[in-house]
Design an enzyme around this catalytic site. Structure first.
Site, PDB file in Angstrom:
ATOM      1  CG  ASN A  59     -45.796 -25.522 -47.767  1.00 11.78           C
ATOM      2  OD1 ASN A  59     -46.775 -25.240 -47.085  1.00 11.78           O
ATOM      3  ND2 ASN A  59     -45.014 -26.553 -47.504  1.00 11.78           N
ATOM      4  CG  LEU A  98     -34.010 -26.120 -47.446  1.00 10.10           C
ATOM      5  CD1 LEU A  98     -33.609 -27.549 -47.777  1.00 10.10           C
ATOM      6  CD2 LEU A  98     -34.866 -26.070 -46.190  1.00 10.10           C
ATOM      7  CG  HIS A 150     -39.341 -24.886 -38.536  1.00  7.51           C
ATOM      8  ND1 HIS A 150     -38.183 -25.116 -39.246  1.00  7.51           N
ATOM      9  CD2 HIS A 150     -39.323 -25.765 -37.501  1.00  7.51           C
ATOM     10  CE1 HIS A 150     -37.494 -26.084 -38.656  1.00  7.51           C
ATOM     11  NE2 HIS A 150     -38.173 -26.486 -37.593  1.00  7.51           N
TER      12      HIS A 150
HETATM   13  C1  GAR Z   1     -42.141 -27.985 -45.636  1.00  3.47           C
HETATM   14  O1  GAR Z   1     -42.575 -29.010 -44.768  1.00  3.47           O
HETATM   15  C2  GAR Z   1     -41.644 -26.801 -44.828  1.00  3.47           C
HETATM   16  O2  GAR Z   1     -42.345 -26.615 -43.624  1.00  3.47           O
HETATM   17  C3  GAR Z   1     -40.221 -27.194 -44.572  1.00  3.47           C
HETATM   18  O3  GAR Z   1     -39.782 -27.777 -45.770  1.00  3.47           O
HETATM   19  C4  GAR Z   1     -40.895 -28.426 -46.394  1.00  3.47           C
HETATM   20  C5  GAR Z   1     -40.918 -27.995 -47.846  1.00  3.47           C
HETATM   21  O4  GAR Z   1     -41.862 -28.749 -48.566  1.00  3.47           O
HETATM   22  N1  GAR Z   1     -39.418 -26.050 -44.208  1.00  3.47           N
HETATM   23  C6  GAR Z   1     -38.374 -26.138 -43.386  1.00  3.47           C
HETATM   24  O5  GAR Z   1     -38.004 -27.191 -42.896  1.00  3.47           O
HETATM   25  C7  GAR Z   1     -37.669 -24.807 -43.096  1.00  3.47           C
HETATM   26  N2  GAR Z   1     -36.725 -24.946 -42.037  1.00  3.47           N
HETATM   27  P1  GAR Z   1     -42.365 -28.233 -49.975  1.00  3.47           P
HETATM   28  O6  GAR Z   1     -41.136 -27.891 -50.795  1.00  3.47           O
HETATM   29  O7  GAR Z   1     -43.110 -29.396 -50.561  1.00  3.47           O
HETATM   30  O8  GAR Z   1     -43.248 -27.047 -49.741  1.00  3.47           O
END
Ligand code: GAR
Length: 199
Positions: free
Chosen positions: A17, A88, A107
């Protein structure tokens, strides 16, 4: 020309992201991804940041929760908005106070379902499959002092079929994140308005 809006991205892991946001704004002079801050030493997001030519800055849990180091760093950089992209840690009160309604999280579920402590990343998709949900999605929201609460800015949905695994759900969610998170950030920071909700 007025000063561009400065974003700080906070991430803890892989950083897909964060990369997508950085690429989205790379050719947009109104918004600048100033820095990517990460809180896990081995987070791959730091490598992505360097490849993108964006500064990656490490702060540990203690720095975030017990000091004002992160706050002072963000203030020195004249950061306008903080974007959580797979971050996190619970956002500490000093940052909430300094950036009221200016911290945005994504999320990977349709909050209020599958939110709260421990509900992040793959755990969410496993719970969605275990509960035989027929749909899931993403929620982009303002951050407050609780995990995964705060005003919803945008949701998008996708179906979950009976044969989908957690990995299949994760792949669908990543597509939604890629399609919507960068433009929702853009609409919010530039115009305080949201794209039309996906249904
Ligand atoms: C993503 O899917 C985001 O939505 C989630 O962690 C992932 C990170 O992926 N976020 C949560 O769960 C927040 N509670 P990335 O590091 O590849 O972007």
């Amino acid at each position: 020309m007025s000063k561009s809006i400065q974003l700080a991205i906070l991430a803890s892991g892989n950083g897909t992201n964060a990369q997508q946001i950085a690429e989205h704004f790379a050719d947009k002079p109104e918004v600048n991804v100033n820095v990517i801050i990460y809180n896990k030493k081995d987070a791959y997001v730091a490598t992505r940041a360097r490849q993108l030519g964006i500064e990656a800055r490490y702060f540990n849990r203690h720095d975030f929760l017990e000091t004002d180091d992160v706050l002072h760093f963000l203030q020195e950089r004249s950061i306008d908005y903080v974007i959580l992209a797979g971050f996190l840690l619970l956002v500490p009160q000093n940052l909430l106070d300094a950036f009221p309604n200016r911290i945005v999280n994504i999320h990977p579920a349709l909050l209020p379902k599958y939110g709260g402590k421990g509900m992040y990343g793959h755990n969410v998709h496993e719970a969605v499959v275990a509960n035989h949900e027929t749909e899931t999605g993403i929620t982009i929201h303002i951050v407050d002092q609780h995990y995964d609460r705060g005003t919803t800015l945008f949701q998008a949905r996708c179906s979950v079929t009976p044969t989908d695994t957690a990995d299949d759900v994760a792949a669908k969610i990543h597509l939604l994140e890629k399609a919507y998170f960068p433009p929702v950030i853009e609409s919010f920071v530039l115009h305080k308005e949201m794209p039309k909700q996906e249904r």
